[in-house]
Design a protein around this motif. Structure first.
Motif, mmCIF file in Angstrom:
data_model
loop_
_atom_site.group_PDB
_atom_site.id
_atom_site.type_symbol
_atom_site.label_atom_id
_atom_site.label_comp_id
_atom_site.label_asym_id
_atom_site.label_seq_id
_atom_site.Cartn_x
_atom_site.Cartn_y
_atom_site.Cartn_z
ATOM 1 N N ALA A 104 37.826 34.330 31.676
ATOM 2 C CA ALA A 104 38.589 35.571 31.839
ATOM 3 C C ALA A 104 37.958 36.691 31.031
ATOM 4 N N LEU A 105 37.513 36.351 29.830
ATOM 5 C CA LEU A 105 36.920 37.372 28.971
ATOM 6 C C LEU A 105 35.641 37.937 29.594
ATOM 7 N N PHE A 106 34.787 37.040 30.093
ATOM 8 C CA PHE A 106 33.535 37.509 30.691
ATOM 9 C C PHE A 106 33.821 38.365 31.926
ATOM 10 N N SER B 88 36.587 40.121 32.467
ATOM 11 C CA SER B 88 37.180 41.414 32.127
ATOM 12 C C SER B 88 36.167 42.379 31.555
ATOM 13 N N ALA C 155 42.057 44.898 33.588
ATOM 14 C CA ALA C 155 40.974 44.080 33.037
ATOM 15 C C ALA C 155 40.763 44.406 31.560
ATOM 16 N N TRP C 156 40.860 45.724 31.215
ATOM 17 C CA TRP C 156 40.644 46.090 29.813
ATOM 18 C C TRP C 156 41.770 45.553 28.925
ATOM 19 N N GLN D 5 43.491 42.898 29.498
ATOM 20 C CA GLN D 5 43.266 41.452 29.335
ATOM 21 C C GLN D 5 42.153 41.172 28.324
ATOM 22 N N LEU D 6 41.125 42.025 28.382
ATOM 23 C CA LEU D 6 40.018 41.861 27.444
ATOM 24 C C LEU D 6 40.498 42.069 26.010
ATOM 25 N N LEU E 204 42.511 39.093 24.909
ATOM 26 C CA LEU E 204 41.688 37.918 24.622
ATOM 27 C C LEU E 204 40.888 38.093 23.332
ATOM 28 N N ALA F 131 24.582 38.176 28.321
ATOM 29 C CA ALA F 131 25.411 37.506 29.318
ATOM 30 C C ALA F 131 26.707 38.274 29.547
ATOM 31 N N LEU F 132 27.290 38.796 28.450
ATOM 32 C CA LEU F 132 28.548 39.533 28.559
ATOM 33 C C LEU F 132 28.387 40.808 29.371
#
Lengths: 229, 448, 463
Positions: free
Chosen positions: A93-95, A97, C3-4, C6-7, C10, C166-167
């Motif tokens: 999920a982090l990747f 987002s 999405a932000w 959620q980021l 997390l 990767a991110l």
């Protein structure tokens, strides 16, 4: 698909990568084989856009890689650390987002399962995982991100035989799904087992490119010794 | 690193020396001024000099150029008068900043605040680096014993810290002493000893951390975070807790009490008159109480009243001093975990820039004030109201006598001030060394 | 959830799950609450000391006016101290260090300018040498350190491990990642700081006077803005560092410069720009003025009477009144001269305090402490303000004791008393919060730009 044309990187007077050219097609696993200091990691960094090249061109899935333009590829480093305090579902999920997308938990769980990570591990923290299990999470990223290209740096380093076999299965599955896979290694045995083609790197130059299909480790070692010895 | 320490030592040292030089010059000017003003005062009344007050300058600390300590927060001169209405003047407390060490820039602050960070940088990988490189395992396999290992590492850390951190700063301190106070070498040696002890405690604790954490970056991170916390959290926390636990009497209450005593002592006329007559009879047994008294009774009454007030005031000041001592001791005890805070307290005691030294100067001037008051009272008793014509000549004699200079800070006072912090620093050295030795023993003999 | 969002969730969860994140948050809570409670106790002690001084002096004044040989109001005001107490705002519990350097009370006589009673710092070696662990100290010195501990590896560790590439492979820009990490570090800091500040603010309830809700909110806003700015700066340092160790050392060096060296240097600069004037002229002038009180001063009294003809002794109804009028005018003449003698010193001190207030904006850590100090009425100019209020009270006292002389009868309400009202200035806190927001924006933009345009090369992992 990964295309490399005349890629060159110099550090002062020393040329680390010298006019390197090769292509990794869809559904193909290409192994860059070389000793310490041959230029494998520098080549991967150039392909991933982590280093600026002094010459040549890299295209990943048809998109040119350069300063400020990163390739849409999944990268699995030698030390797959990920985030030890997140579980695999949260990691995916982090990747996602970061890329501005939200992926449902069901989709993430499916990707993990298809990458070979059993459901009972989906809520365990990644910090408790072995390297092989972390690699599975990293490979699941490819599906979640929709990546068609995967770059692996020394993926078999530090893996036990069972985990190596499982990695081979996952890579074979990814290949079957049409992914272009580039892998650097200095392990002749694994290169022979996994790769479709092998590029032998010596002092930054691609000294040979072999078709590894059907080639056993002893034959590959002999070829390697002949070109790099 | 040595170059960085030298540059910092020069910057801090010169800043401290500049401030000290200005303070010293002001002191000399004020001292001369006070003497001159005392000698040219009008001779209209013996008590005028007592009640107008006269200015004395509090001398700067002996090693004030190295460690100004409390000097900036205390009065620079005192006005002495019969009732001590304003004991301290010229303080800069309004300018106190939030920076550590009351915002002073000198070598004392460098030693206690900055250099410990360099010690952490130097020592953090002493053991962790060996583990990272694998040499620890090789030495262990070769049969290394804990004793030689601990001794070698302690000696190595001491040598590295001594040469790269302590020596450059100590040389700057010595150069400043040679330039500004060439008679203070023994005190400089003691002051450097205190600072060395503080750095040794940091080195021992960092060595133990390096052995315990095993990974150089982690040891560095923990060491530097520890340095930050121990220098900016523990000392002020100890000071705050000590202040919260002590309650010096409010100054206005003291002042009101003193004024009431002075007034009541003067106002109890009948009682004082009776006591004055007894006092005159004691000193003049030939007087039968009839006829004129051999001394002026008013003068004797005043003397008695002054003495009574002085005694009560001394008791009050003692009470205040006891609270201050309690607070200082508590602060030292509570900052036991911070080598920086302890070295700061011990260093300012040795540099003669702590409260005890300021109190010594005050006590000295207070003694002189009382002596002068007693002398004036005596003169008045002997010469009476009719002897004012002779006062002018007497005042000239008095003025020609040198003004008293407070004694240089005695060693016992420095020792008393630095004893507890130094003891606690030694304890910290021992704790750090013992922790390192135990961890080494466990690693070399156990299954690590 | 976006999405932000959620980021951010997390990232925050990740940080708060780590032992380091939990330890730093817990330590911030304990430290803030402890600083608030200790500060409240110290502030209460200052309030008590000021009131005790005031009451002791008042009792003495009343006793002198009632005794066997009672003094007149004029004589009492001339020769006895009337003490005024400095009002302590509830928020002063957060800036107890400043309180130590401020007088709790001042003694007023009509003959001299008001005298500040010795501040606690003059009597406390620990307060002056070691400082005070109050909330302002904690926020300006310890909070940056705690935030550094939380976030020094926010990006450097990912870079070292190769995760950054990767991110960011699928992200159009690094802005989302950087803002989420800044947000996560801020939230992790506030998880400890917020409840700690709530305890500290609640502890001020033990002091006199209600705490204005606006002021409490401003404190929280300022602290949150500071945490955001420190987090952004830390993440920016991490973005520019190849390894976590490098980021930590760079962050600590930056902290030492900004939080320690800069305030020290600025204080030294203010002191050097306005050094204390030579005290001798003031001492001389004060001594000369003293003779007005001990000698016949008919000429000076006549001069003074021309200024205040209503107090002219010649206009008195009887001899006693005449003497009292004479004394009052003599005291006024003396006061005028002593005030003139101290003018240069007072002006220097006022200008130095003003300069210090201005240059403090050069260090981000002091935006916070000065904002709080201005809210709590303990800023560098608080001493000057209090002494000015004491001078105003002195004039009021003079009018009070002159009333009977002028046959106007005693002023209602008996002997005047004053505890000065705290004077809160909200502008520095608002300005500080705005500056912190700007700093946070700048640092975040720099970090994102670095990731977007700079190399993401993994380094050898060093953790």
């Amino acid at each position: 698909m990964i295309e490399v044309r005349g890629l060159t990187k110099r550090y002062g007077a020393r040329t680390a990568v010298d006019a390197l050219s090769f292509t990794v097609g869809p559904g193909e696993l290409y192994a860059l084989l070389g000793g310490n200091g041959a230029g494998k990691t520098t080549t991967l960094n150039l392909i991933l856009g982590l280093l600026a090249a002094d010459g040549g061109e890299v295209r990943v899935d048809g998109v040119a890689v350069g300063p400020g333009a990163r390739p849409c590829a999944v990268y699995v480093p030698e030390v797959v650390a990920l985030y030890p305090d997140l579980d695999p579902l949260e990691t995916l999920a982090l990747f996602a987002s970061v890329a501005g997308r939200t992926v449902s938990e069901a989709d993430r769980a499916g990707a993990l399962t298809r990458a070979g990570l059993a459901a009972e591990h989906h809520h365990r923290r990644v910090g408790t995982f072995s390297k092989g299990m972390r690699q599975k999470v990293a490979l699941a990223l490819a599906e979640v991100q929709g990546a068609r290209s995967v770059v692996l740096d020394e993926p078999t380093s530090g893996l036990d035989p069972l985990a190596s076999a499982q990695l081979a299965e996952r890579l074979a599955a990814a290949k079957a799904g049409g992914a272009a896979i580039l892998m650097s290694t200095h392990d002749v045995l694994h290169a022979a087992n996994l790769a479709d083609r092998v590029g032998i790197l010596q002092a930054g130059r691609l000294v040979a490119e072999l078709d590894a299909t059907g080639m056993d480790a002893a034959a590959l070692l002999a070829a390697y010794q002949a070109h790099a010895g | 690193m040595t170059a960085a320490v030298t540059a910092l030592a020069l910057a801090f040292g010169l800043a401290g020396a500049g401030a000290y030089q200005a303070r010293h010059e002001e002191h000399e000017e004020l001292r001369t001024y006070g003497d001159e003003r005392f000698s040219v005062q009008s001779a209209d009344h013996p008590h005028a000099i007592a009640h107008r007050g006269y200015v004395v300058s509090r001398p700067p600390p002996v090693l004030g150029f190295l460690d100004a300590g409390l000097d900036g927060a205390l009065g620079r001169w005192l006005t002495l008068d019969a009732h001590r209405t304003r004991p301290l003047e010229g303080a800069r407390v309004g300018d106190l900043t939030r920076a550590p060490g009351a915002g002073r820039l000198d070598l004392g602050l460098l030693f206690t605040l900055v250099l410990p960070g360099f010690v952490v940088l130097l020592v953090h990988d002493a053991v962790a680096g060996e583990r990272r490189r694998g040499t620890f395992a090789m030495l262990r396999a070769a049969g290394l014993q804990p004793g030689p290992w601990v001794a070698a590492k302690l000696a190595g850390a001491a040598a590295r810290v001594g040469l790269a951190v302590f020596l450059p700063a100590a040389l700057v301190a010595a150069a400043l002493t040679a330039a500004l106070a060439s008679d203070a070498w023994p005190r400089l040696v003691a002051w450097l000893g205190v600072q060395a002890l503080g750095l040794a405690a940091w080195a021992a604790l960092t060595l133990a951390l390096s052995a315990w954490v095993r990974d150089p970056p982690r040891a560095l991170g923990m060491g530097l975070m520890g340095w930050g916390l121990l220098t900016v959290v523990i000392p002020p926390l100890a000071s705050t807790a000590a202040r919260a636990a002590t309650r010096p009497p409010p100054p206005g209450v003291l002042s009101a009490r003193l004024a009431t005593w002075a007034e009541s002592a003067h106002a109890q006329t009948e009682d004082l008159r009776a006591r004055a007559i007894r006092d005159v009879r004691r000193r003049h047994p030939e007087w039968d109480g009839n006829g004129d008294s051999p001394e002026v009774l008013d003068a004797v009454m005043l003397r008695l009243a002054d003495r009574e007030v002085a005694e009560r005031m001394a008791a009050l000041l003692d009470q205040l001093a006891a609270e201050q001592d309690r607070e200082a001791t508590l602060a030292a005890a509570l900052s036991f975990a911070s080598p920086g805070g302890l070295a700061q307290l011990a260093g300012s005691a040795v540099a003669a820039s702590d409260l005890a030294q300021a109190r010594l100067a005050e006590a000295h001037y207070e003694g002189y004030r009382r002596e002068l008051m007693a002398w004036i009272n005596r003169w008045w008793a002997e010469n009476g109201q009719g002897g004012f014509d002779a006062w002018s000549d007497t005042l000239k004699d008095l003025s020609s006598a040198p003004r008293p200079t407070p004694p240089r800070s005695p060693a016992r006072l420095a020792w008393a001030g630095c004893r507890l912090p130094c003891l606690l620093l030694l304890v910290l050295c021992a704790v750090g060394g013992a922790a390192f030795a135990l961890e080494s023993r466990r690693s070399l003999r156990g299954a690590a | 959830m976006s999405a932000w969002g959620q980021l951010l969730r997390l990232e925050t969860r990740r940080l708060l799950r780590s032992p380091r994140g939990r330890a730093v948050s817990a330590a911030l809570f304990v430290a803030t609450a402890a600083a608030g409670l200790l500060g409240a106790r110290l502030a209460a002690a200052h309030v008590a000391a000021g009131q005790a001084d005031l009451e002791a002096a008042r009792a003495r004044v009343e006793a002198r006016m009632r005794g066997d040989a009672p003094l007149s109001p004029v004589e009492t005001a001339l020769w006895e101290d009337t003490v005024v107490a400095r009002g302590v705002a509830p928020l002063a519990a957060l800036t107890a260090q400043d309180l130590a350097a401020l007088p709790d009370a001042a003694a007023v006589r009509l003959t001299h300018p008001p005298t500040a009673l010795a501040a606690r710092a003059e009597r406390s070696p620990a307060a002056a040498l070691l400082g005070t662990f109050d909330v302002a100290w904690l926020l300006s010195l310890v909070l940056p350190l705690a935030v550094l501990g939380l976030g020094y590896d926010a990006l450097a560790r990912d870079r070292a491990r190769g995760n950054l590439a990767a991110l960011l492979a699928f992200a159009p820009s690094a802005w989302g990642l950087v803002t989420a990490r800044v947000g996560a570090v801020t939230v992790a800091a506030l998880v400890g700081l917020g409840p700690g500040l709530a305890v500290a603010l609640a502890a001020t309830g033990a002091l006199d006077g209600p705490l204005a809700a606006t002021d409490a909110l401003l404190v929280l806003l300022l602290a949150a803005a500071a945490a955001l700015a420190f987090s952004a700066a830390t993440v920016a340092v991490s973005a520019f560092s190849a390894r976590p160790g490098t980021a930590l050392v760079a962050g600590l060096v930056g902290w030492a410069v900004v939080a320690l060296a800069l305030p020290l240097g600025l204080a030294a600069f203010a002191q050097a720009a306005y050094p204390d004037p030579d005290p001798r002229p003031e001492l001389d002038a004060t001594q000369a003025a003293q003779s007005i009180l001990t000698k016949d001063a008919d000429r000076l009294v006549a001069e003074e009477a021309r200024r205040r003809p209503e107090l002219d002794p010649e206009r008195a109804a009887d001899g006693v009144q005449s003497v009292l009028r004479f004394e009052r005018l003599r005291a006024a003449a003396h006061l005028r001269r002593v005030q003139g003698a101290g003018f240069e010193r007072r002006r220097t001190q006022a200008r130095r305090a003003e300069l210090y207030r201005l240059v403090a904006y050069l260090s981000p850590t002091t935006w916070l402490s000065h904002g709080l100090a201005a809210l709590a009425d303990t800023d560098p100019e608080a001493r000057q303000r209090f002494m000015a209020q004491a001078e105003a009270f002195q004039s009021q006292l003079a009018l009070h004791v002159e009333a009977p002389l002028l046959d106007r009868g005693a002023a209602p309400g008996g002997w005047p008393r004053l505890t000065t009202p705290p004077d809160a200035d909200r502008t520095p806190a608002l300005l500080g919060a705005a500056l912190y927001a700007a700093l946070a924006g700048l640092a975040t933009a720099l970090a994102a730009r670095r990731l977007d345009r700079g190399a993401l090369t993994p380094a050898e992992e060093d953790a």
